[in-house]
Design a protein around this motif. Structure first.
Motif, mmCIF file in Angstrom:
data_model
loop_
_atom_site.group_PDB
_atom_site.id
_atom_site.type_symbol
_atom_site.label_atom_id
_atom_site.label_comp_id
_atom_site.label_asym_id
_atom_site.label_seq_id
_atom_site.Cartn_x
_atom_site.Cartn_y
_atom_site.Cartn_z
ATOM 1 N N ARG A 67 32.908 44.367 50.703
ATOM 2 C CA ARG A 67 33.675 45.301 49.877
ATOM 3 C C ARG A 67 35.066 44.726 49.580
ATOM 4 O O ARG A 67 35.517 44.723 48.432
ATOM 5 C CB ARG A 67 33.786 46.648 50.589
ATOM 6 N N GLN A 68 35.752 44.242 50.605
ATOM 7 C CA GLN A 68 37.112 43.728 50.423
ATOM 8 C C GLN A 68 37.135 42.519 49.493
ATOM 9 O O GLN A 68 37.994 42.426 48.606
ATOM 10 C CB GLN A 68 37.709 43.367 51.788
ATOM 11 N N SER A 122 34.907 41.783 47.246
ATOM 12 C CA SER A 122 34.537 42.245 45.904
ATOM 13 C C SER A 122 35.746 42.815 45.180
ATOM 14 O O SER A 122 35.940 42.578 43.979
ATOM 15 C CB SER A 122 33.418 43.291 45.989
ATOM 16 N N GLU A 123 36.571 43.565 45.896
ATOM 17 C CA GLU A 123 37.786 44.115 45.301
ATOM 18 C C GLU A 123 38.712 43.004 44.831
ATOM 19 O O GLU A 123 39.255 43.042 43.705
ATOM 20 C CB GLU A 123 38.502 45.019 46.311
ATOM 21 N N THR A 143 39.295 42.288 40.794
ATOM 22 C CA THR A 143 40.662 42.508 40.318
ATOM 23 C C THR A 143 41.217 41.249 39.669
ATOM 24 O O THR A 143 41.903 41.295 38.641
ATOM 25 C CB THR A 143 41.571 42.953 41.473
ATOM 26 N N VAL A 172 40.489 48.115 37.204
ATOM 27 C CA VAL A 172 39.621 47.969 38.373
ATOM 28 C C VAL A 172 40.105 48.959 39.425
ATOM 29 O O VAL A 172 41.151 48.760 40.044
ATOM 30 C CB VAL A 172 39.650 46.524 38.919
ATOM 31 N N CYS A 209 39.838 50.603 42.850
ATOM 32 C CA CYS A 209 39.297 50.333 44.184
ATOM 33 C C CYS A 209 39.460 51.520 45.133
ATOM 34 O O CYS A 209 39.267 51.381 46.342
ATOM 35 C CB CYS A 209 39.978 49.097 44.788
ATOM 36 N N ILE A 242 33.390 50.431 43.487
ATOM 37 C CA ILE A 242 34.535 49.884 42.756
ATOM 38 C C ILE A 242 34.234 50.097 41.277
ATOM 39 O O ILE A 242 33.201 49.637 40.776
ATOM 40 C CB ILE A 242 34.713 48.381 43.046
ATOM 41 N N LYS A 253 34.181 53.413 52.376
ATOM 42 C CA LYS A 253 35.490 52.832 52.668
ATOM 43 C C LYS A 253 36.367 53.758 53.501
ATOM 44 O O LYS A 253 37.000 53.326 54.476
ATOM 45 C CB LYS A 253 36.179 52.478 51.355
#
Length: 371
Positions: free
Chosen positions: A150-151, A153-154, A158, A166, A168, A174, A214
């Motif tokens: 997840r992190q 991907s953010e 971005t 984007v 988050c 996202i 999250k």
């Protein structure tokens, strides 16, 4: 009573975008008097506004618009997978949600894309055949592994889509919109879950997923492919009528005034799908008697409103939870029932303007519409 002339305009705008948007997309002045949007078949019916609305609300969104949504979701997800691989993260993509099932109601629909770790899975114990699974190289808890997915991907999204928005902040996804994107795309980081059923059959629809939340830093189980298969199978069995009633309910909720919609939206897309799925044999009718589905849905909702015992048995198609698990959803059901009843009554009155009866279900059950 509801003004279905107004609702026809809302339906048109939702399915094809506003006239102003269409003019801009075709490089025409917004002051032009023309409407460049395609005339759909329901609009050309020589019928009343309530009948046109019912037929249009049940119809699938134009396949070209749907394909654009799918293509955009695939494009963004593929770009993300390539960026993740440069950081040593192996992942794969799958589409889920309303667009995948063709029960979305907007021409410019959002699309949900799962991004899943491809080199490690969660397995239901005891394993059916332990020899199928090797010891993973990454010994961290799975929740930490998917948190990293997840992190990363953010960060990647971005950086790549710097001209887009984007977002988050969502717990499960996202959201990317604007910039070069033709559609809003929701990226959902997750991992595979191999249930006992999947270990026995190897069938994709038995493959579950665990989605990273999250805010609560936990994994939430889901079975999107079992949901898709069961809905598709039942829709095929009833010649497309299941998806028609699902779209009808979703459109009615979308067109409600805000004070009703705030309550009605307690019913999620999964919940609305479950209500239609539960109709079973009531979905039987030929395509030229589509208005019968309005009456059959009205009768089914009436039973769910009146009979708590029946309502409390209702589950989502994959069997993972009950539908009416809160009083808010019961209130939403009542509002939806009234909306469908108003639609049915409006159709009856348009067919029998001088009748002294307030409603006669046989008129809807027998009215033929060829489209």
């Amino acid at each position: 009573m509801i003004s279905f002339d107004n609702r026809l305009k809302s339906l048109k705008d939702r399915r094809q975008g506003s006239r102003e948007r269409a003019l801009i997309e075709n490089n025409l002045s917004i002051f032009d008097s023309i409407d460049v949007r395609t005339k759909e078949r329901y609009e050309e019916l020589s019928e009343s506004a309530p009948i046109k609305y019912a037929i249009g609300a049940m119809a699938a969104v134009d396949c070209r618009s749907t394909q654009i949504s799918i293509d955009e979701g695939e494009r963004v997800a593929t770009t993300l997978l390539n960026m993740l691989s440069t950081s040593g993260i192996s992942a794969e993509k799958e589409i889920q949600g309303s667009v995948a099932l063709d029960i979305h109601i907007e021409g410019h629909s959002d699309v949900d894309m799962l991004v899943l770790k491809s080199d490690i899975v969660t397995v239901q114990n005891p394993k059916i055949d332990a020899t199928q699974y090797s010891t993973p190289k990454d010994n961290r808890p799975m929740v930490e592994i998917i948190k990293e997915l997840r992190q990363q991907s953010e960060v990647k999204l971005t950086s790549r889509y710097y001209q887009a928005n984007v977002d988050c902040t969502g717990n499960k996804s996202i959201a990317i919109s604007g910039g070069s994107l033709k559609r809003k795309v929701d990226i959902v980081p997750a991992c595979w879950y191999h249930s006992h059923d999947y270990q026995l059959t190897g069938e994709k629809h038995h493959k579950g997923v665990n989605i990273y939340h999250k805010g609560e830093h936990k994994l939430i189980g889901n079975q999107p492919f079992l949901h898709i298969k069961r809905v598709n199978d039942k829709d095929l069995l009833y010649s497309g009528n299941l998806k028609k009633v699902i779209r009808l309910m979703k459109n009615l909720i979308a067109d409600m005034p805000d004070y009703k919609k705030r309550i009605a939206k307690s019913l999620t897309s999964y919940d609305v799908t479950a209500i239609g799925y539960d109709m079973g044999e009531q979905l039987t009718c030929p395509s030229y008697l589509s208005l019968a589905l309005v009456e059959k849905l009205r009768a089914h909702l009436s039973l769910l409103v009146d009979l708590a015992a029946l309502r409390n048995l209702l589950e989502v198609p994959d069997g993972s939870r009950k539908v009416f698990d809160s009083e808010d959803k019961v209130e939403a059901l009542k509002i939806l029932h009234r909306e469908v009843t108003d639609l049915a009554t409006s159709i009856y009155k348009s067919l029998n303007p001088y009748s002294l009866d307030s409603y006669n279900s046989n008129q809807l059950l027998q009215k033929q519409i060829f489209i």
